[in-house]
Design an enzyme around this catalytic site. Structure first.
Site, short mmCIF file in Angstrom:
data_model
loop_
_atom_site.label_atom_id
_atom_site.label_comp_id
_atom_site.label_asym_id
_atom_site.label_seq_id
_atom_site.Cartn_x
_atom_site.Cartn_y
_atom_site.Cartn_z
N ASP A 70 -3.94 -2.33 0.76
CA ASP A 70 -3.34 -2.58 -0.16
C ASP A 70 -5.41 -2.61 -0.34
OD1 ASP A 70 -4.52 -4.43 -2.05
OD2 ASP A 70 -2.82 -5.43 -1.36
N SER A 80 -2.74 -2.90 -5.95
CA SER A 80 -2.13 -4.14 -5.94
C SER A 80 -0.51 -4.09 -5.81
CB SER A 80 -2.36 -4.74 -4.99
OG SER A 80 -1.59 -5.87 -3.96
#
Length: 295
Positions: free
Chosen positions: A158, A44
Protein backbone atom coordinates in the site's frame (compact mmCIF):
# COMPACT_ATOMS: atom_id res chain seq x y z
CA UNK A 1 -4.21 29.93 -18.24
CA UNK A 2 -6.34 31.80 -20.80
CA UNK A 3 -8.77 34.26 -19.31
CA UNK A 4 -12.27 32.80 -19.24
CA UNK A 5 -11.08 29.20 -19.59
CA UNK A 6 -11.80 26.89 -16.68
CA UNK A 7 -8.67 25.44 -15.06
CA UNK A 8 -7.37 22.01 -16.01
CA UNK A 9 -7.30 19.86 -12.88
CA UNK A 10 -4.57 17.63 -11.52
CA UNK A 11 -6.37 15.39 -9.02
CA UNK A 12 -4.60 13.83 -6.03
CA UNK A 13 -6.54 11.06 -4.28
CA UNK A 14 -5.52 9.74 -0.88
CA UNK A 15 -5.65 6.55 1.15
CA UNK A 16 -8.21 5.74 3.84
CA UNK A 17 -10.14 2.56 3.08
CA UNK A 18 -13.87 2.88 2.51
CA UNK A 19 -13.71 6.63 3.22
CA UNK A 20 -12.10 6.83 -0.18
CA UNK A 21 -15.45 6.15 -1.83
CA UNK A 22 -16.19 9.80 -1.05
CA UNK A 23 -13.70 10.55 -3.83
CA UNK A 24 -16.27 9.30 -6.35
CA UNK A 25 -18.54 12.14 -5.25
CA UNK A 26 -15.66 14.62 -5.54
CA UNK A 27 -15.04 13.60 -9.15
CA UNK A 28 -18.75 13.88 -9.94
CA UNK A 29 -18.85 17.47 -8.66
CA UNK A 30 -15.69 18.45 -10.57
CA UNK A 31 -17.20 17.14 -13.78
CA UNK A 32 -20.58 18.79 -13.15
CA UNK A 33 -18.78 22.13 -12.80
CA UNK A 34 -17.05 21.67 -16.13
CA UNK A 35 -13.59 21.23 -14.63
CA UNK A 36 -11.51 18.94 -16.83
CA UNK A 37 -9.37 16.38 -14.99
CA UNK A 38 -6.18 15.95 -17.03
CA UNK A 39 -4.02 14.02 -14.55
CA UNK A 40 -4.61 11.79 -11.53
CA UNK A 41 -2.24 10.45 -8.87
CA UNK A 42 -3.70 8.06 -6.33
CA UNK A 43 -2.71 5.92 -3.39
CA UNK A 44 -4.59 2.82 -2.20
CA UNK A 45 -8.36 3.44 -2.52
CA UNK A 46 -7.42 6.71 -4.23
CA UNK A 47 -5.57 4.73 -6.89
CA UNK A 48 -8.59 2.47 -7.37
CA UNK A 49 -11.06 5.34 -7.76
CA UNK A 50 -8.65 7.44 -9.83
CA UNK A 51 -7.55 4.59 -12.07
CA UNK A 52 -11.11 3.62 -12.88
CA UNK A 53 -12.00 7.24 -13.66
CA UNK A 54 -8.96 7.53 -15.92
CA UNK A 55 -10.15 4.37 -17.69
CA UNK A 56 -13.68 5.74 -18.13
CA UNK A 57 -15.08 3.02 -15.88
CA UNK A 58 -15.87 4.90 -12.68
CA UNK A 59 -19.59 4.90 -13.45
CA UNK A 60 -19.56 1.12 -13.85
CA UNK A 61 -17.69 0.76 -10.56
CA UNK A 62 -20.11 3.12 -8.81
CA UNK A 63 -23.14 1.20 -10.06
CA UNK A 64 -21.54 -2.09 -9.04
CA UNK A 65 -20.86 -0.77 -5.53
CA UNK A 66 -24.39 0.54 -5.11
CA UNK A 67 -25.75 -2.86 -6.09
CA UNK A 68 -23.71 -4.70 -3.46
CA UNK A 69 -24.92 -5.31 0.07
CA UNK A 70 -22.68 -6.11 3.02
CA UNK A 71 -22.77 -9.89 2.59
CA UNK A 72 -22.06 -9.76 -1.15
CA UNK A 73 -19.09 -7.50 -0.50
CA UNK A 74 -17.69 -9.78 2.18
CA UNK A 75 -17.91 -12.83 -0.08
CA UNK A 76 -15.30 -11.21 -2.32
CA UNK A 77 -12.66 -11.51 0.39
CA UNK A 78 -10.71 -14.75 0.01
CA UNK A 79 -8.70 -15.83 3.08
CA UNK A 80 -4.93 -15.89 2.69
CA UNK A 81 -4.40 -19.20 4.50
CA UNK A 82 -0.76 -19.68 5.46
CA UNK A 83 0.18 -16.22 4.18
CA UNK A 84 1.31 -13.07 5.96
CA UNK A 85 -2.02 -11.27 5.43
CA UNK A 86 -5.70 -11.98 5.98
CA UNK A 87 -6.76 -11.93 2.31
CA UNK A 88 -5.19 -12.57 -1.11
CA UNK A 89 -7.37 -10.09 -3.01
CA UNK A 90 -7.61 -12.41 -6.04
CA UNK A 91 -11.37 -12.84 -5.90
CA UNK A 92 -11.93 -9.10 -5.50
CA UNK A 93 -9.69 -8.15 -8.43
CA UNK A 94 -11.26 -10.84 -10.64
CA UNK A 95 -14.72 -9.41 -9.92
CA UNK A 96 -13.56 -5.88 -10.67
CA UNK A 97 -11.88 -6.95 -13.92
CA UNK A 98 -15.19 -8.44 -15.00
CA UNK A 99 -17.01 -5.18 -14.29
CA UNK A 100 -14.42 -2.69 -15.53
CA UNK A 101 -12.22 -4.53 -18.03
CA UNK A 102 -8.41 -4.77 -18.12
CA UNK A 103 -6.92 -1.60 -19.66
CA UNK A 104 -3.25 -0.68 -19.71
CA UNK A 105 -2.16 2.47 -17.93
CA UNK A 106 -0.24 3.94 -20.86
CA UNK A 107 -3.37 3.71 -23.03
CA UNK A 108 -5.67 5.58 -20.65
CA UNK A 109 -7.15 8.87 -21.91
CA UNK A 110 -6.17 10.62 -18.65
CA UNK A 111 -2.59 10.67 -17.33
CA UNK A 112 -2.54 8.32 -14.32
CA UNK A 113 -0.07 7.37 -11.60
CA UNK A 114 -0.70 4.70 -8.95
CA UNK A 115 1.58 4.93 -5.92
CA UNK A 116 2.80 1.84 -4.09
CA UNK A 117 5.74 1.08 -1.76
CA UNK A 118 8.69 -1.17 -2.53
CA UNK A 119 9.30 -3.03 0.74
CA UNK A 120 12.84 -4.14 -0.07
CA UNK A 121 14.12 -0.72 -1.08
CA UNK A 122 11.93 1.31 1.31
CA UNK A 123 10.71 3.75 -1.33
CA UNK A 124 7.69 4.93 -3.27
CA UNK A 125 6.99 3.34 -6.64
CA UNK A 126 5.10 5.36 -9.23
CA UNK A 127 3.31 2.90 -11.51
CA UNK A 128 2.61 4.57 -14.86
CA UNK A 129 2.52 1.70 -17.32
CA UNK A 130 1.44 -1.91 -17.60
CA UNK A 131 -1.76 -3.67 -16.57
CA UNK A 132 -3.98 -1.28 -14.60
CA UNK A 133 -5.05 -3.97 -12.13
CA UNK A 134 -1.45 -4.89 -11.30
CA UNK A 135 -0.87 -1.27 -10.32
CA UNK A 136 -4.12 -0.93 -8.37
CA UNK A 137 -3.70 -4.24 -6.54
CA UNK A 138 -0.19 -3.21 -5.47
CA UNK A 139 -1.33 0.23 -4.37
CA UNK A 140 -4.09 -1.08 -2.06
CA UNK A 141 -2.08 -3.99 -0.59
CA UNK A 142 -2.58 -2.90 3.03
CA UNK A 143 -0.01 -4.82 5.10
CA UNK A 144 -1.71 -7.42 7.24
CA UNK A 145 -4.95 -7.19 5.23
CA UNK A 146 -3.93 -7.95 1.63
CA UNK A 147 -0.83 -9.87 0.59
CA UNK A 148 1.92 -7.89 -1.19
CA UNK A 149 1.65 -7.82 -4.97
CA UNK A 150 4.65 -8.51 -7.19
CA UNK A 151 5.14 -6.12 -10.11
CA UNK A 152 8.26 -6.42 -12.28
CA UNK A 153 9.87 -8.68 -9.69
CA UNK A 154 9.29 -6.32 -6.76
CA UNK A 155 7.00 -7.00 -3.81
CA UNK A 156 4.82 -3.90 -3.46
CA UNK A 157 2.42 -2.83 -0.74
CA UNK A 158 0.00 0.00 0.00
CA UNK A 159 1.31 3.39 -1.08
CA UNK A 160 -0.22 4.98 2.01
CA UNK A 161 2.74 3.78 4.07
CA UNK A 162 4.88 6.57 2.60
CA UNK A 163 2.51 8.70 0.52
CA UNK A 164 -1.04 8.78 1.90
CA UNK A 165 -1.59 11.91 -0.21
CA UNK A 166 0.71 11.60 -3.27
CA UNK A 167 1.15 15.29 -4.10
CA UNK A 168 4.74 14.83 -5.27
CA UNK A 169 3.57 12.55 -8.07
CA UNK A 170 1.56 15.46 -9.49
CA UNK A 171 4.44 17.95 -9.80
CA UNK A 172 5.13 17.31 -13.49
CA UNK A 173 1.50 17.15 -14.60
CA UNK A 174 0.22 19.50 -17.28
CA UNK A 175 -2.47 20.96 -15.02
CA UNK A 176 -3.45 24.50 -14.04
CA UNK A 177 -4.43 23.67 -10.48
CA UNK A 178 -4.09 20.70 -8.12
CA UNK A 179 -7.12 19.45 -6.21
CA UNK A 180 -6.23 17.09 -3.37
CA UNK A 181 -8.66 14.88 -1.43
CA UNK A 182 -7.44 14.24 2.11
CA UNK A 183 -9.27 11.36 3.81
CA UNK A 184 -7.89 12.28 7.24
CA UNK A 185 -9.87 15.44 7.84
CA UNK A 186 -11.16 16.55 11.27
CA UNK A 187 -13.81 14.25 12.77
CA UNK A 188 -17.44 15.27 12.59
CA UNK A 189 -20.27 14.93 15.08
CA UNK A 190 -22.09 11.74 14.16
CA UNK A 191 -25.79 11.42 14.81
CA UNK A 192 -27.31 8.48 16.64
CA UNK A 193 -28.30 6.74 13.42
CA UNK A 194 -24.74 6.75 12.10
CA UNK A 195 -23.55 5.37 15.42
CA UNK A 196 -26.18 2.65 15.29
CA UNK A 197 -25.22 1.73 11.73
CA UNK A 198 -21.58 1.44 12.72
CA UNK A 199 -22.44 -0.79 15.66
CA UNK A 200 -24.54 -3.02 13.41
CA UNK A 201 -21.68 -3.25 10.96
CA UNK A 202 -19.32 -4.25 13.75
CA UNK A 203 -21.63 -7.00 14.95
CA UNK A 204 -22.06 -8.43 11.47
CA UNK A 205 -18.35 -8.06 10.87
CA UNK A 206 -17.57 -10.31 13.81
CA UNK A 207 -18.65 -13.30 11.72
CA UNK A 208 -16.24 -12.70 8.88
CA UNK A 209 -13.45 -10.39 9.99
CA UNK A 210 -10.80 -12.75 11.41
CA UNK A 211 -9.64 -11.97 14.92
CA UNK A 212 -11.75 -8.81 15.02
CA UNK A 213 -13.67 -9.55 18.22
CA UNK A 214 -12.31 -12.93 19.19
CA UNK A 215 -9.19 -11.40 20.67
CA UNK A 216 -10.68 -8.46 22.45
CA UNK A 217 -10.76 -10.14 25.81
CA UNK A 218 -7.48 -11.99 25.23
CA UNK A 219 -5.44 -8.98 24.15
CA UNK A 220 -6.80 -6.60 26.73
CA UNK A 221 -6.31 -3.58 24.45
CA UNK A 222 -8.69 -0.74 25.25
CA UNK A 223 -9.60 2.47 23.50
CA UNK A 224 -10.13 5.80 25.23
CA UNK A 225 -13.76 4.97 25.90
CA UNK A 226 -12.85 1.72 27.62
CA UNK A 227 -14.02 -0.37 24.66
CA UNK A 228 -11.72 -3.30 24.01
CA UNK A 229 -9.91 -3.11 20.67
CA UNK A 230 -9.73 -6.11 18.36
CA UNK A 231 -6.84 -6.89 16.03
CA UNK A 232 -8.32 -5.01 13.08
CA UNK A 233 -9.35 -1.96 15.11
CA UNK A 234 -5.87 -1.64 16.57
CA UNK A 235 -4.11 -2.12 13.22
CA UNK A 236 -6.29 0.31 11.29
CA UNK A 237 -6.24 2.94 14.04
CA UNK A 238 -2.45 2.74 13.99
CA UNK A 239 -2.30 3.08 10.20
CA UNK A 240 -4.76 5.98 10.27
CA UNK A 241 -2.67 7.79 12.88
CA UNK A 242 0.51 7.38 10.85
CA UNK A 243 -1.10 8.33 7.56
CA UNK A 244 -2.85 11.38 8.98
CA UNK A 245 0.48 12.75 10.25
CA UNK A 246 2.24 12.03 6.94
CA UNK A 247 -0.58 13.66 4.98
CA UNK A 248 -0.25 16.84 7.05
CA UNK A 249 3.46 16.97 6.27
CA UNK A 250 2.83 16.40 2.56
CA UNK A 251 0.20 19.15 2.48
CA UNK A 252 2.58 21.57 4.20
CA UNK A 253 5.44 20.80 1.79
CA UNK A 254 3.31 20.72 -1.37
CA UNK A 255 0.11 22.69 -0.75
CA UNK A 256 -2.56 22.08 -3.42
CA UNK A 257 -4.72 24.76 -4.97
CA UNK A 258 -7.85 23.20 -3.46
CA UNK A 259 -8.02 20.75 -0.56
CA UNK A 260 -11.14 18.64 -0.06
CA UNK A 261 -11.19 17.22 3.46
CA UNK A 262 -13.16 14.07 4.26
CA UNK A 263 -13.72 13.50 8.01
CA UNK A 264 -11.57 10.67 9.28
CA UNK A 265 -14.49 9.22 11.25
CA UNK A 266 -16.82 9.07 8.22
CA UNK A 267 -16.61 5.27 8.19
CA UNK A 268 -14.59 2.27 9.28
CA UNK A 269 -12.02 1.40 6.65
CA UNK A 270 -13.83 -1.82 5.62
CA UNK A 271 -17.39 -0.43 5.34
CA UNK A 272 -17.57 -0.40 1.54
CA UNK A 273 -21.27 -1.25 1.67
CA UNK A 274 -21.90 2.36 2.78
CA UNK A 275 -21.04 3.60 -0.71
CA UNK A 276 -24.15 5.74 -1.28
CA UNK A 277 -23.64 7.64 1.99
CA UNK A 278 -19.92 8.16 1.39
CA UNK A 279 -20.35 9.32 -2.21
CA UNK A 280 -22.91 11.86 -1.01
CA UNK A 281 -20.45 13.05 1.64
CA UNK A 282 -17.77 13.49 -1.02
CA UNK A 283 -20.13 15.59 -3.11
CA UNK A 284 -20.93 17.78 -0.10
CA UNK A 285 -17.31 18.36 0.87
CA UNK A 286 -16.21 18.95 -2.73
CA UNK A 287 -18.92 21.56 -3.26
CA UNK A 288 -17.88 23.31 -0.05
CA UNK A 289 -14.18 23.39 -0.97
CA UNK A 290 -14.75 24.47 -4.59
CA UNK A 291 -17.20 27.19 -3.55
CA UNK A 292 -14.64 28.56 -1.10
CA UNK A 293 -11.98 28.55 -3.83
CA UNK A 294 -14.25 30.22 -6.37
CA UNK A 295 -14.63 27.29 -8.75
Amino acid sequence: MDEGRKPRIGLVLGSGGARGLAQIGVIEVLEERGLEIVAIAGTSIGALVGGLHAAGQLGAYRDWLLGMDRNAMLRLLDPGWGRASLFTGKRLVAALREVCGSPRIEELPIDFTAVAVDLEHHREMWLRQGDLWDALRASFAIPGVFTPHVVNGRALVDGGLLAPLPLTAMRMADADIVVAVDLNGPPREQDQQASTDTDASADTGSRWWPLRRARRDQDGGEGASGTRLGFIELMTASLDTMQARLARVQLALDPPGVEVRIPRDASQFYEFWRAAELIALGREEAARALDAAGY
